[in-house]
Design a protein around this motif. Structure first.
Motif, PDB file in Angstrom:
ATOM      1  N   PRO A  97       0.856  -1.198   0.000  1.00 48.78           N
ATOM      2  CA  PRO A  97       0.000   0.000   0.000  1.00 48.78           C
ATOM      3  C   PRO A  97       0.885   1.239   0.000  1.00 48.78           C
ATOM      4  O   PRO A  97       1.813   1.349   0.807  1.00 48.78           O
ATOM      5  CB  PRO A  97      -0.801  -0.144   1.298  1.00 48.78           C
ATOM      6  N   PHE A  98       0.603   2.188  -0.884  1.00 46.94           N
ATOM      7  CA  PHE A  98       1.598   3.233  -1.159  1.00 46.94           C
ATOM      8  C   PHE A  98       0.940   4.567  -1.483  1.00 46.94           C
ATOM      9  O   PHE A  98      -0.128   4.634  -2.090  1.00 46.94           O
ATOM     10  CB  PHE A  98       2.465   2.787  -2.346  1.00 46.94           C
ATOM     11  N   ARG A  99       1.640   5.627  -1.041  1.00 42.73           N
ATOM     12  CA  ARG A  99       1.330   6.977  -1.501  1.00 42.73           C
ATOM     13  C   ARG A  99       2.525   7.895  -1.210  1.00 42.73           C
ATOM     14  O   ARG A  99       2.897   8.107  -0.073  1.00 42.73           O
ATOM     15  CB  ARG A  99       0.081   7.544  -0.825  1.00 42.73           C
ATOM     16  N   GLU A 100       3.135   8.377  -2.266  1.00 44.44           N
ATOM     17  CA  GLU A 100       4.115   9.472  -2.244  1.00 44.44           C
ATOM     18  C   GLU A 100       5.419   9.177  -1.492  1.00 44.44           C
ATOM     19  O   GLU A 100       6.217  10.080  -1.283  1.00 44.44           O
ATOM     20  CB  GLU A 100       3.487  10.737  -1.633  1.00 44.44           C
ATOM     21  N   ARG A 101       5.697   7.945  -1.129  1.00 38.09           N
ATOM     22  CA  ARG A 101       6.929   7.653  -0.390  1.00 38.09           C
ATOM     23  C   ARG A 101       7.963   7.050  -1.351  1.00 38.09           C
ATOM     24  O   ARG A 101       8.400   5.910  -1.206  1.00 38.09           O
ATOM     25  CB  ARG A 101       6.612   6.725   0.778  1.00 38.09           C
ATOM     26  N   PHE A 102       8.326   7.850  -2.350  1.00 36.47           N
ATOM     27  CA  PHE A 102       9.143   7.353  -3.445  1.00 36.47           C
ATOM     28  C   PHE A 102      10.568   7.025  -3.006  1.00 36.47           C
ATOM     29  O   PHE A 102      11.178   6.091  -3.539  1.00 36.47           O
ATOM     30  CB  PHE A 102       9.154   8.382  -4.584  1.00 36.47           C
ATOM     31  N   GLU A 103      11.121   7.780  -2.052  1.00 36.63           N
ATOM     32  CA  GLU A 103      12.482   7.487  -1.601  1.00 36.63           C
ATOM     33  C   GLU A 103      12.549   6.082  -1.015  1.00 36.63           C
ATOM     34  O   GLU A 103      13.507   5.339  -1.257  1.00 36.63           O
ATOM     35  CB  GLU A 103      12.926   8.515  -0.550  1.00 36.63           C
ATOM     36  N   GLN A 130      -2.372   4.938  -4.108  1.00 42.81           N
ATOM     37  CA  GLN A 130      -3.623   5.686  -3.962  1.00 42.81           C
ATOM     38  C   GLN A 130      -3.467   7.064  -4.588  1.00 42.81           C
ATOM     39  O   GLN A 130      -2.649   7.866  -4.164  1.00 42.81           O
ATOM     40  CB  GLN A 130      -3.995   5.821  -2.481  1.00 42.81           C
ATOM     41  N   VAL A 131      -4.281   7.367  -5.603  1.00 41.38           N
ATOM     42  CA  VAL A 131      -4.147   8.625  -6.347  1.00 41.38           C
ATOM     43  C   VAL A 131      -5.381   9.509  -6.236  1.00 41.38           C
ATOM     44  O   VAL A 131      -5.474  10.524  -6.930  1.00 41.38           O
ATOM     45  CB  VAL A 131      -3.841   8.341  -7.845  1.00 41.38           C
ATOM     46  N   ASP A 132      -6.333   9.167  -5.376  1.00 39.17           N
ATOM     47  CA  ASP A 132      -7.510  10.014  -5.191  1.00 39.17           C
ATOM     48  C   ASP A 132      -7.202  11.119  -4.182  1.00 39.17           C
ATOM     49  O   ASP A 132      -6.074  11.261  -3.710  1.00 39.17           O
ATOM     50  CB  ASP A 132      -8.692   9.163  -4.715  1.00 39.17           C
ATOM     51  N   HIS A 133      -8.236  11.903  -3.830  1.00 46.11           N
ATOM     52  CA  HIS A 133      -8.042  13.044  -2.926  1.00 46.11           C
ATOM     53  C   HIS A 133      -8.432  12.726  -1.485  1.00 46.11           C
ATOM     54  O   HIS A 133      -8.417  13.620  -0.631  1.00 46.11           O
ATOM     55  CB  HIS A 133      -8.873  14.243  -3.415  1.00 46.11           C
ATOM     56  N   TYR A 134      -8.747  11.472  -1.206  1.00 50.28           N
ATOM     57  CA  TYR A 134      -9.112  11.099   0.159  1.00 50.28           C
ATOM     58  C   TYR A 134      -7.870  10.817   0.998  1.00 50.28           C
ATOM     59  O   TYR A 134      -6.756  10.706   0.481  1.00 50.28           O
ATOM     60  CB  TYR A 134     -10.011   9.855   0.145  1.00 50.28           C
ATOM     61  N   ARG A 135      -8.093  10.670   2.300  1.00 54.92           N
ATOM     62  CA  ARG A 135      -6.998  10.320   3.205  1.00 54.92           C
ATOM     63  C   ARG A 135      -6.517   8.902   2.883  1.00 54.92           C
ATOM     64  O   ARG A 135      -7.249   8.087   2.316  1.00 54.92           O
ATOM     65  CB  ARG A 135      -7.462  10.421   4.660  1.00 54.92           C
ATOM     66  N   ILE A 307      -0.030  -0.085  -9.730  1.00 49.34           N
ATOM     67  CA  ILE A 307      -1.468   0.038  -9.964  1.00 49.34           C
ATOM     68  C   ILE A 307      -1.959   1.308  -9.280  1.00 49.34           C
ATOM     69  O   ILE A 307      -1.930   1.418  -8.050  1.00 49.34           O
ATOM     70  CB  ILE A 307      -2.232  -1.187  -9.428  1.00 49.34           C
ATOM     71  N   ASN A 308      -2.373   2.290 -10.063  1.00 47.76           N
ATOM     72  CA  ASN A 308      -2.914   3.533  -9.534  1.00 47.76           C
ATOM     73  C   ASN A 308      -4.398   3.354  -9.228  1.00 47.76           C
ATOM     74  O   ASN A 308      -5.194   3.056 -10.122  1.00 47.76           O
ATOM     75  CB  ASN A 308      -2.705   4.672 -10.521  1.00 47.76           C
TER      76      ASN A 308
END
Length: 324
Positions: A97-103, A130-135, A307-308
């Motif tokens: 599960p992922f969001r914005e932690r590319f490093e 996760q690419v939506d605007h929710y938490r 998978i976005n």
């Protein structure tokens, strides 16, 4: 005579120009040759430095002492096999599960690919972004990853992107007897309570379906693992953990830097009361999402599937999916 005397200086001037042009061309050739030699030396030195400085393993020092994790070596240093039939009949779907932690992702994917190859575990890495605007909703992303993992995998690893196994005695094999909690409280560097099942948890796909997956009600960070522990018990599944591991809290490397990337721990609306309740109806059967896109990627020679995901939220049921 006067006419001929006027033409001699002109001829001399042309000869002088030709000499200048010749030596100018020769000088430029020498400059280009020197520049070429300098480029060759710099290129060789860069390759030598990369060979000596890069590492396929995660270094001992890192974000804990203020330094960034070292990048993995070039692709040729990475083992390429992921689906060798001689390794056994089972295949693992590693769900991140992922969001914005590319490093962290740049370190995680090649490291885990190499680690699982050493253990001869057939695997496929799925980055559920996760690419939506929710938490952020870790549980729903794992549910979506389970449904998108395909029929060629028969068990899953719910795996945090910031947790790397360091001990090759850890078992990532098929958990046929029951869910296998690799990041057990006795080994995890941060969480030590007995009912903890987060970090890294292996389940057969059949066992995950028996639990109806994870609850979709947990927006933000935390508590979804505690609720899933109750689901395991309600499904009558016995939880197994590693034995014979002598490395203790040094069994894993935790990459997350709380100062650099703070967790979303806010509790809004009625979320404070709801976070401790058991979700007896929600799960895989009520997951609502769509796939924005799917791509096959290679990170330092390690293959993975990105998978976005666009999650859906019912504001009447869980208004805390939005911070506002």
């Amino acid at each position: 005579m006067m006419h001929s005397s006027r033409r001699k200086p002109v001829l001399y001037f042309k000869e002088e120009n030709r000499s200048r042009v010749f030596f100018g061309i020769l000088s430029r050739k020498c400059s280009i040759f020197k520049l070429f030699c300098v480029c060759v030396v710099i290129g060789f030195a860069s390759l030598l430095w990369l060979q000596l400085s890069c590492s396929g393993e995660v270094p001992r020092r890192g974000v804990e002492d203020g330094t960034l994790p070292r990048q993995p070596c070039p692709p040729e240093r990475q083992a390429s096999a992921t689906d060798d039939p001689s390794w056994g009949p089972h295949k693992l779907a590693l769900l991140i599960p992922f969001r914005e932690r590319f490093e962290e992702l740049m370190v995680f994917v090649p490291y885990m690919h190499s680690f699982l190859n050493k253990l001869k575990v057939r695997h496929k890495i799925f980055v559920i972004n996760q690419v939506d605007h929710y938490r952020f909703n870790r549980a729903s992303l794992i549910n979506a990853g389970f449904l998108e993992s395909g029929n060629d995998t028969d068990y899953i690893a719910m795996h945090d992107v910031d947790l790397l196994p360091l001990n090759e005695d850890l078992d990532y094999g098929f958990p046929d007897q029951g869910p296998f909690h690799i990041a057990s409280p006795e080994l995890h560097p941060l969480y030590h309570y007995k009912t903890y099942v987060g970090g890294i948890l292996l389940l057969t796909k059949q066992h995950y379906q028996m639990c109806n997956g994870m609850s979709n009600r947990f927006w933000g960070w935390g508590r979804e693992d505690d609720e899933f522990y109750r689901r395991l018990k309600a499904a009558g599944l016995q939880l197994f953990r590693p034995t014979g591991i002598t490395t203790g809290y040094k069994t894993f490397r935790h990459l997350h830097d709380p100062a650099w990337r703070k967790r979303d721990q806010k509790r809004v609306a009625s979320q404070k009361q709801e976070q401790f309740k058991v979700d007896r109806e929600g799960g895989l059967s009520k997951l609502r999402y769509s796939v924005d896109s799917k791509r096959e990627l290679t990170i330092s020679g390690a293959p993975c599937t990105l998978i976005n995901i666009l999650l859906d939220c019912d504001l009447n049921e869980t208004p805390w999916c939005l911070l506002s």
